[in-house]
Structure formats: structure tokens, C-alpha cells
Design an enzyme around this catalytic site. Structure first.
Site: not given
Ligand code: AMP
Length: 201
Positions: A10, A85, A124, A135, A146
Site C-alpha cells: 500500500k 482500518r 523488509r 521496523r 498484525r
Molecule cells: P502501517 O504503517 O499502516 O502498517 O501502520 C503501522 C501501525 O500504525 C499499525 O500497526 C497500527 O498500530 C497503527 N495504525 C496505522 N493506521 C491505523 C489506523 N487506521 N487505525 C489504527 N491504528 C493504525
């Protein structure tokens, strides 16, 4: 809006597609990570959830997105990456956009099977100050958690947006440019459909 599990690509696709459309890519994960690095109040609130691979609570996330969408660069359109989400976030997004006389045009779901996701996420790495770093939430145990959070809390959005008539699914396996082309084609098709619909013009 881009929907898809962690590791579906994404973030990469959001940057390219938003660049082509001339709109900002708004990634809640990136905004949270910047706040964690900057040790802001929001970062402190989000950090423990992120480290555990859990979702940050809806109230915190939705308030943050509303603030971001009110910025000038989002007035002419935007691409959401990683938000909403949960169904609750999707409902609140729909309501806030409705209040502004606006609505999402299209939801693209990036489809990748789970074996491929685990392989991608555990390999990654990001270049930070000349060093390749992983990360903390890409470690194998957190990755599995996750993916489980995705299945339980986020995957239902696929059916929810399908019922709203907004969803297109695309195969997200293949070269980055191939997936981008599929995404742009799907976006074109769904914008075309919507501009033929009621209220068009
Ligand atoms: P991502 O980079 O999109 O994988 O997001 C990393 C982390 O940020 C996720 O595992 C959540 O802990 C938090 N996060 C990102 N977007 C959201 C969202 N829309 N709702 C809740 N937590 C989020």
C-alpha cells in the site's frame, strides 16, 4: 482509499499513484511513526499499540485524520493509505466527508496471499542514516499478530465497501509497475462509473 493487509504494498503504491494523480498520499502509519520519532503527545499515546502490532484506538486515529484532511493540500482530493482500518473508522470517515459535501470515489483492495505477505514483511528493511533497519513491528511474532488483527478488524471493510458500491479488487503480486498499472486502470474504471452516476457533472 487503499485497502489491504500489511505487506501488500500500500505504501509504495500510494506514493506512485498519488504522484500521478497530483494529490497527497495520507498514511496514518507514517503520521504515527513521525509522531513517535518526534516524541509528541500523540506519538506517546500511539507507541505501545504500534509496538504490539495492535491498532491505535479509533478516537485517537479518527481525530488525527480529520485534522490532516482539513489541511489545504487535501482540498483538491487525497489518497488514503492505511485508514480506515475498522468499520467504526469507515463510518466516521463517511460522516465527516458527508458533512463537507464530499465522499470517497473509490476503494482499491490490494490482494496478496498470506505466505507472500509473511515473506515480504520479514525481509523488509528501510535505509535510515545509511543503515538498513527493520521496523520493530516487522519482527516475525509481531507480523503474525498484525495479520491476525487485519483478518479480524480490517478485512470486514472489504465487504462493507463492496456494499457501498466503492470496491475494486486488484491482484497485488508482480512487479511494482504492473501493480500500479492495474491500480490506475481500476481507478479509472471506478471514477468513470461514478461520473456516469447520479449527480454527475
Ligand atoms: P502501517 O504503517 O499502516 O502498517 O501502520 C503501522 C501501525 O500504525 C499499525 O500497526 C497500527 O498500530 C497503527 N495504525 C496505522 N493506521 C491505523 C489506523 N487506521 N487505525 C489504527 N491504528 C493504525
Amino acid at each position: 482509499m487503499l485497502l489491504g493487509p500489511p505487506g501488500a504494498g500500500k505504501g509504495t503504491q500510494a506514493q506512485v499513484i498519488a504522484g500521478q494523480l497530483g494529490v497527497p498520499a495520507i498514511s496514518t502509519g507514517d503520521i504515527f511513526r513521525a509522531n513517535v520519532s518526534g516524541e509528541t503527545e500523540l506519538g506517546l499515546q500511539a507507541k505501545s499499540y504500534m509496538d504490539a502490532g495492535d491498532l491505535v484506538p479509533d478516537e485517537i486515529t479518527v481525530a488525527m485524520v480529520k485534522t490532516r484532511l482539513a489541511e489545504t493540500d487535501a482540498k483538491g482530493g487525497f489518497l488514503l493509505d492505511g485508514f480506515p482500518r475498522t468499520i467504526a473508522q469507515a463510518e466516521q470517515l463517511k460522516e465527516s466527508l458527508h458533512e463537507l459535501g464530499d465522499a470517497l470515489d473509490c476503494v482499491l483492495e490490494l490482494v496478496v496471499d498470506e505466505d507472500e505477505l509473511v515473506r515480504r514483511l520479514s525481509g523488509r528493511r528501510t535505509l535510515v542514516d545509511g543503515q538498513w533497519v527493520q521496523r520493530s513491528d516487522d519482527e516475525p511474532e509481531t507480523v503474525r499478530h498484525r495479520l491476525q488483527v487485519y483478518r479480524e478488524q480490517t478485512a470486514p471493510l472489504s465487504g462493507w465497501y463492496e456494499a457501498e458500491g466503492l470496491l475494486s479488487r486488484i491482484d497485488a503480486i508482480g512487479a511494482v509497475e504492473e501493480v500500479t498499472q492495474r491500480a490506475l486502470d481500476a481507478l479509472e474504471a471506478c471514477r468513470g462509473t461514478r461520473s456516469d452516476g447520479p449527480g454527475a457533472g
